[in-house]
Write a protein that holds these residues in place. Structure first.
Motif, PDB file in Angstrom:
ATOM      1  N   HIS A  77       0.844  -1.198   0.000  1.00 11.65           N
ATOM      2  CA  HIS A  77       0.000   0.000   0.000  1.00 11.65           C
ATOM      3  C   HIS A  77       0.879   1.248   0.000  1.00 11.65           C
ATOM      4  N   PRO A  78       0.519   2.278  -0.768  1.00 15.13           N
ATOM      5  CA  PRO A  78       1.369   3.480  -0.843  1.00 15.13           C
ATOM      6  C   PRO A  78       1.499   4.236   0.482  1.00 15.13           C
ATOM      7  N   LEU A  79       0.559   4.063   1.411  1.00 15.31           N
ATOM      8  CA  LEU A  79       0.635   4.744   2.696  1.00 15.31           C
ATOM      9  C   LEU A  79       1.326   3.916   3.777  1.00 15.31           C
ATOM     10  N   ALA A  80       1.752   2.715   3.428  1.00 11.60           N
ATOM     11  CA  ALA A  80       2.374   1.838   4.429  1.00 11.60           C
ATOM     12  C   ALA A  80       3.714   2.405   4.898  1.00 11.60           C
ATOM     13  N   ASP A  81       3.948   2.228   6.215  1.00  4.89           N
ATOM     14  CA  ASP A  81       5.225   2.689   6.773  1.00  4.89           C
ATOM     15  C   ASP A  81       6.289   1.608   6.568  1.00  4.89           C
ATOM     16  N   GLU A  82       7.439   1.772   7.220  1.00  5.39           N
ATOM     17  CA  GLU A  82       8.542   0.819   7.026  1.00  5.39           C
ATOM     18  C   GLU A  82       8.213  -0.581   7.537  1.00  5.39           C
ATOM     19  N   THR A  83       7.230  -0.707   8.435  1.00  5.62           N
ATOM     20  CA  THR A  83       6.838  -2.038   8.927  1.00  5.62           C
ATOM     21  C   THR A  83       5.751  -2.660   8.062  1.00  5.62           C
ATOM     22  N   GLY A  84       5.243  -1.910   7.083  1.00  6.10           N
ATOM     23  CA  GLY A  84       4.201  -2.425   6.190  1.00  6.10           C
ATOM     24  C   GLY A  84       2.788  -2.159   6.683  1.00  6.10           C
ATOM     25  N   HIS A  85       2.650  -1.308   7.674  1.00  7.85           N
ATOM     26  CA  HIS A  85       1.327  -0.997   8.229  1.00  7.85           C
ATOM     27  C   HIS A  85       0.875   0.412   7.822  1.00  7.85           C
ATOM     28  N   TYR A  86      -0.431   0.567   7.732  1.00 14.44           N
ATOM     29  CA  TYR A  86      -1.013   1.904   7.569  1.00 14.44           C
ATOM     30  C   TYR A  86      -2.295   1.954   8.380  1.00 14.44           C
ATOM     31  N   GLU A  87      -2.748   3.188   8.650  1.00 15.20           N
ATOM     32  CA  GLU A  87      -3.946   3.365   9.453  1.00 15.20           C
ATOM     33  C   GLU A  87      -5.178   3.294   8.569  1.00 15.20           C
ATOM     34  N   GLY A  88      -6.098   2.413   8.962  1.00 20.71           N
ATOM     35  CA  GLY A  88      -7.388   2.323   8.271  1.00 20.71           C
ATOM     36  C   GLY A  88      -8.358   3.312   8.892  1.00 20.71           C
ATOM     37  N   SER A  89      -9.632   3.006   8.831  1.00 25.62           N
ATOM     38  CA  SER A  89     -10.631   3.883   9.447  1.00 25.62           C
ATOM     39  C   SER A  89     -11.150   3.231  10.727  1.00 25.62           C
ATOM     40  N   ASN A  90     -11.870   4.000  11.518  1.00 22.04           N
ATOM     41  CA  ASN A  90     -12.465   3.436  12.728  1.00 22.04           C
ATOM     42  C   ASN A  90     -13.982   3.270  12.576  1.00 22.04           C
ATOM     43  N   VAL A  91     -14.438   3.118  11.339  1.00 19.27           N
ATOM     44  CA  VAL A  91     -15.853   2.921  11.060  1.00 19.27           C
ATOM     45  C   VAL A  91     -16.191   1.445  11.194  1.00 19.27           C
ATOM     46  N   ASP A  92     -17.184   1.142  12.038  1.00 19.97           N
ATOM     47  CA  ASP A  92     -17.705  -0.219  12.180  1.00 19.97           C
ATOM     48  C   ASP A  92     -19.033  -0.265  11.437  1.00 19.97           C
ATOM     49  N   LEU A  93     -19.080  -1.025  10.354  1.00 19.11           N
ATOM     50  CA  LEU A  93     -20.265  -1.044   9.512  1.00 19.11           C
ATOM     51  C   LEU A  93     -21.516  -1.526  10.258  1.00 19.11           C
ATOM     52  N   MET A  94     -21.369  -2.423  11.212  1.00 22.89           N
ATOM     53  CA  MET A  94     -22.525  -2.897  11.978  1.00 22.89           C
ATOM     54  C   MET A  94     -23.138  -1.742  12.785  1.00 22.89           C
ATOM     55  N   ILE A  95     -22.304  -0.931  13.375  1.00 23.68           N
ATOM     56  CA  ILE A  95     -22.797   0.222  14.143  1.00 23.68           C
ATOM     57  C   ILE A  95     -23.467   1.222  13.209  1.00 23.68           C
ATOM     58  N   GLU A  96     -22.871   1.445  12.055  1.00 26.62           N
ATOM     59  CA  GLU A  96     -23.431   2.409  11.107  1.00 26.62           C
ATOM     60  C   GLU A  96     -24.778   1.937  10.569  1.00 26.62           C
ATOM     61  N   VAL A  97     -24.903   0.663  10.289  1.00 24.71           N
ATOM     62  CA  VAL A  97     -26.183   0.130   9.810  1.00 24.71           C
ATOM     63  C   VAL A  97     -27.242   0.254  10.904  1.00 24.71           C
ATOM     64  N   ALA A  98     -26.867  -0.046  12.136  1.00 25.08           N
ATOM     65  CA  ALA A  98     -27.803   0.096  13.258  1.00 25.08           C
ATOM     66  C   ALA A  98     -28.204   1.558  13.439  1.00 25.08           C
ATOM     67  N   ASP A  99     -27.245   2.475  13.337  1.00 25.75           N
ATOM     68  CA  ASP A  99     -27.560   3.907  13.440  1.00 25.75           C
ATOM     69  C   ASP A  99     -28.471   4.355  12.305  1.00 25.75           C
ATOM     70  N   ALA A 100     -28.230   3.844  11.109  1.00 27.07           N
ATOM     71  CA  ALA A 100     -29.063   4.207   9.959  1.00 27.07           C
ATOM     72  C   ALA A 100     -30.495   3.718  10.150  1.00 27.07           C
ATOM     73  N   ARG A 101     -30.644   2.506  10.653  1.00 26.17           N
ATOM     74  CA  ARG A 101     -31.994   1.978  10.901  1.00 26.17           C
ATOM     75  C   ARG A 101     -32.710   2.782  11.977  1.00 26.17           C
ATOM     76  N   GLU A 102     -31.990   3.117  13.034  1.00 30.54           N
ATOM     77  CA  GLU A 102     -32.597   3.913  14.106  1.00 30.54           C
ATOM     78  C   GLU A 102     -33.020   5.289  13.588  1.00 30.54           C
ATOM     79  N   ALA A 103     -32.173   5.920  12.811  1.00 28.28           N
ATOM     80  CA  ALA A 103     -32.502   7.232  12.252  1.00 28.28           C
ATOM     81  C   ALA A 103     -33.690   7.131  11.301  1.00 28.28           C
ATOM     82  N   GLN A 104     -33.716   6.061  10.507  1.00 27.30           N
ATOM     83  CA  GLN A 104     -34.818   5.868   9.562  1.00 27.30           C
ATOM     84  C   GLN A 104     -36.137   5.688  10.305  1.00 27.30           C
TER      85      GLN A 104
END
Length: 130
Positions: A77-104
């Motif tokens: 990955h182009p953003l990987a550091d010297e150890t081969g890691h990069y930061e992803g996101s902290n979005v949990d799709l299960m939480i987002e789907v539950a929030d979307a249903r509650e909002a709906q």
């Protein structure tokens, strides 16, 4: 301002608030795979309109979730550091789907209240015309 107008103002403010919440939930879902993306959260607050003496729902601050970002191992990955890691996101799709249903569901409940108030107002006008 009559009671029907006050009721419509309250439900309309709740509809706007839930629409804003759905907007941020959809942004979170669409950016779930974006490196470095932090989940957005929306807060609500009750605001009293002194002129009409009605409390309405307003969207408060949009804040970023400060929980740790996932560390993803991908040396290619182009953003990987010297150890081969990069930061992803902290979005949990299960939480987002539950929030979307509650909002709906909250949006739908407020929409029903808006429609019932409108129907009551219309029925009252019909009775007064007779």
């Amino acid at each position: 301002m009559n009671e029907f107008s006050k009721s419509l103002a309250v439900t309309a403010s709740a509809l706007r608030a839930q629409a804003a919440r759905l907007t941020h939930v959809s942004e979170n879902i669409s950016n779930a795979d974006t490196p470095g993306y932090r989940r957005k959260t929306v807060s609500f607050q009750a605001v009293r309109d002194l002129e009409t003496d009605v409390s309405q729902v307003k969207v408060g601050r949009v804040s970023l979730d400060r929980s740790e970002l996932d560390q993803i191992h991908d040396p290619s990955h182009p953003l990987a550091d010297e150890t081969g890691h990069y930061e992803g996101s902290n979005v949990d799709l299960m939480i987002e789907v539950a929030d979307a249903r509650e909002a709906q569901r909250t949006y739908e409940a407020n929409l029903k209240m808006f429609d019932q108030t409108r129907q009551m107002s219309s029925s009252l006008m019909d009775l007064l015309r007779r």
